[in-house]
Design a protein around this motif. Structure first.
Motif, PDB file in Angstrom:
ATOM      1  N   GLU A 181      18.353  51.978  29.962  1.00 19.08           N
ATOM      2  CA  GLU A 181      18.700  53.354  30.311  1.00 19.08           C
ATOM      3  C   GLU A 181      17.477  54.269  30.250  1.00 19.08           C
ATOM      4  N   TYR A 182      17.396  55.170  31.243  1.00 20.90           N
ATOM      5  CA  TYR A 182      16.267  56.079  31.392  1.00 20.90           C
ATOM      6  C   TYR A 182      16.779  57.497  31.570  1.00 20.90           C
ATOM      7  N   ARG A 183      16.132  58.458  30.914  1.00 15.75           N
ATOM      8  CA  ARG A 183      16.480  59.871  31.064  1.00 15.75           C
ATOM      9  C   ARG A 183      15.701  60.440  32.258  1.00 15.75           C
ATOM     10  N   VAL A 184      16.425  61.054  33.200  1.00 13.14           N
ATOM     11  CA  VAL A 184      15.828  61.724  34.357  1.00 13.14           C
ATOM     12  C   VAL A 184      16.074  63.213  34.166  1.00 13.14           C
ATOM     13  N   GLU A 185      15.001  63.980  34.009  1.00 11.80           N
ATOM     14  CA  GLU A 185      15.136  65.413  33.751  1.00 11.80           C
ATOM     15  C   GLU A 185      14.602  66.237  34.913  1.00 11.80           C
ATOM     16  N   GLY A 186      15.141  67.448  35.045  1.00  9.01           N
ATOM     17  CA  GLY A 186      14.635  68.390  36.030  1.00  9.01           C
ATOM     18  C   GLY A 186      15.337  68.349  37.376  1.00  9.01           C
ATOM     19  N   LEU A 187      16.526  67.781  37.442  1.00  8.21           N
ATOM     20  CA  LEU A 187      17.273  67.773  38.701  1.00  8.21           C
ATOM     21  C   LEU A 187      17.965  69.116  38.918  1.00  8.21           C
ATOM     22  N   ARG A 188      17.922  69.588  40.162  1.00  9.37           N
ATOM     23  CA  ARG A 188      18.671  70.797  40.528  1.00  9.37           C
ATOM     24  C   ARG A 188      18.987  70.707  42.021  1.00  9.37           C
ATOM     25  N   PHE A 189      20.209  71.014  42.344  1.00  7.23           N
ATOM     26  CA  PHE A 189      20.667  71.036  43.735  1.00  7.23           C
ATOM     27  C   PHE A 189      21.142  72.455  44.004  1.00  7.23           C
ATOM     28  N   GLN A 190      20.419  73.175  44.876  1.00  5.46           N
ATOM     29  CA  GLN A 190      20.637  74.610  44.999  1.00  5.46           C
ATOM     30  C   GLN A 190      21.709  75.001  46.004  1.00  5.46           C
ATOM     31  N   MET A 191      22.295  74.016  46.701  1.00  5.84           N
ATOM     32  CA  MET A 191      23.332  74.366  47.667  1.00  5.84           C
ATOM     33  C   MET A 191      24.282  73.202  47.874  1.00  5.84           C
ATOM     34  N   THR A 192      25.453  73.505  48.409  1.00  6.42           N
ATOM     35  CA  THR A 192      26.420  72.463  48.717  1.00  6.42           C
ATOM     36  C   THR A 192      25.952  71.680  49.936  1.00  6.42           C
ATOM     37  N   GLY A 193      26.487  70.479  50.095  1.00  7.64           N
ATOM     38  CA  GLY A 193      26.162  69.662  51.262  1.00  7.64           C
ATOM     39  C   GLY A 193      25.744  68.260  50.881  1.00  7.64           C
ATOM     40  N   PHE A 194      25.148  67.584  51.860  1.00  9.74           N
ATOM     41  CA  PHE A 194      24.740  66.184  51.737  1.00  9.74           C
ATOM     42  C   PHE A 194      23.330  66.095  51.160  1.00  9.74           C
ATOM     43  N   TRP A 195      23.202  65.403  50.018  1.00  9.63           N
ATOM     44  CA  TRP A 195      21.924  65.203  49.326  1.00  9.63           C
ATOM     45  C   TRP A 195      21.639  63.718  49.171  1.00  9.63           C
ATOM     46  N   GLU A 196      20.359  63.383  49.122  1.00  8.18           N
ATOM     47  CA  GLU A 196      19.902  62.037  48.765  1.00  8.18           C
ATOM     48  C   GLU A 196      19.015  62.149  47.533  1.00  8.18           C
ATOM     49  N   VAL A 197      19.165  61.173  46.620  1.00  2.00           N
ATOM     50  CA  VAL A 197      18.247  61.057  45.488  1.00  2.00           C
ATOM     51  C   VAL A 197      17.714  59.633  45.533  1.00  2.00           C
ATOM     52  N   LYS A 198      16.377  59.527  45.632  1.00  2.00           N
ATOM     53  CA  LYS A 198      15.716  58.235  45.816  1.00  2.00           C
ATOM     54  C   LYS A 198      14.930  57.859  44.562  1.00  2.00           C
ATOM     55  N   PHE A 199      15.025  56.594  44.206  1.00  2.00           N
ATOM     56  CA  PHE A 199      14.281  56.076  43.061  1.00  2.00           C
ATOM     57  C   PHE A 199      13.444  54.890  43.501  1.00  2.00           C
ATOM     58  N   GLU A 200      12.172  54.883  43.120  1.00  2.00           N
ATOM     59  CA  GLU A 200      11.277  53.730  43.278  1.00  2.00           C
ATOM     60  C   GLU A 200      11.130  53.136  41.884  1.00  2.00           C
ATOM     61  N   ILE A 201      11.425  51.853  41.754  1.00  4.21           N
ATOM     62  CA  ILE A 201      11.442  51.200  40.441  1.00  4.21           C
ATOM     63  C   ILE A 201      10.443  50.053  40.441  1.00  4.21           C
ATOM     64  N   ARG A 202       9.554  50.073  39.453  1.00  4.23           N
ATOM     65  CA  ARG A 202       8.586  48.991  39.289  1.00  4.23           C
ATOM     66  C   ARG A 202       8.724  48.444  37.880  1.00  4.23           C
ATOM     67  N   ALA A 203       8.978  47.151  37.791  1.00  2.00           N
ATOM     68  CA  ALA A 203       9.090  46.482  36.494  1.00  2.00           C
ATOM     69  C   ALA A 203       8.285  45.195  36.580  1.00  2.00           C
ATOM     70  N   GLY A 204       7.206  45.139  35.810  1.00  3.72           N
ATOM     71  CA  GLY A 204       6.312  43.978  35.894  1.00  3.72           C
ATOM     72  C   GLY A 204       5.750  43.875  37.307  1.00  3.72           C
TER      73      GLY A 204
END
Length: 130
Positions: free
Chosen positions: A94-117
């Motif tokens: 588990e990872y804490r993701v801080e600082g998210l804000r969505f300023q309006m209604t509608g369709f949003w995407e949140v993208k994550f790039e993950i590198r492990a080893g």
């Protein structure tokens, strides 16, 4: 003064049959990822945090991954209004993701790039905020 149709209340519809699940396999199948808003429902126009869970496909926690965050409103042509970051590894994948804000209604995407080893993969989560 010209008003863009979006500003006049005609919100852009999300693509048909959009996947808004909060748990899925990454694009190349290397990781299983899920997210939850620490505020419960995703709040509108408030900075908040998420807990991101990253496991291998068989459910083993992915420890100490490097994760970057991006996203935005593709139909409006803008990114996120803040620069969210993974700030802490909480253990058990588990990872804490801080600082998210969505300023309006509608369709949003949140993208994550993950590198492990030596492994790297990405995932895009879709949301429709009302």
């Amino acid at each position: 003064r010209f008003l863009h149709p979006i500003m006049m209340g005609e919100s852009a519809a999300a693509p048909d049959n959009i996947d808004t699940s909060t748990s899925r396999t990454t694009d190349s199948g290397l990781f299983q990822v899920s997210w939850r808003s620490d505020a419960g429902e995703v709040p509108l126009n408030q900075i908040h945090s998420w807990t991101l869970t990253v496991t291998t496909p068989d459910g083993s926690p992915v420890e100490n991954a490097e994760i970057s965050v991006d996203g935005g409103m593709p139909q409006h042509g803008h990114g996120l209004p803040t620069s969210p970051k993974v700030t802490e590894y909480l253990g058990a994948g588990e990872y804490r993701v801080e600082g998210l804000r969505f300023q309006m209604t509608g369709f949003w995407e949140v993208k994550f790039e993950i590198r492990a080893g030596e492994q790297s993969d990405s995932i895009t989560f879709n949301m429709i905020l009302r």
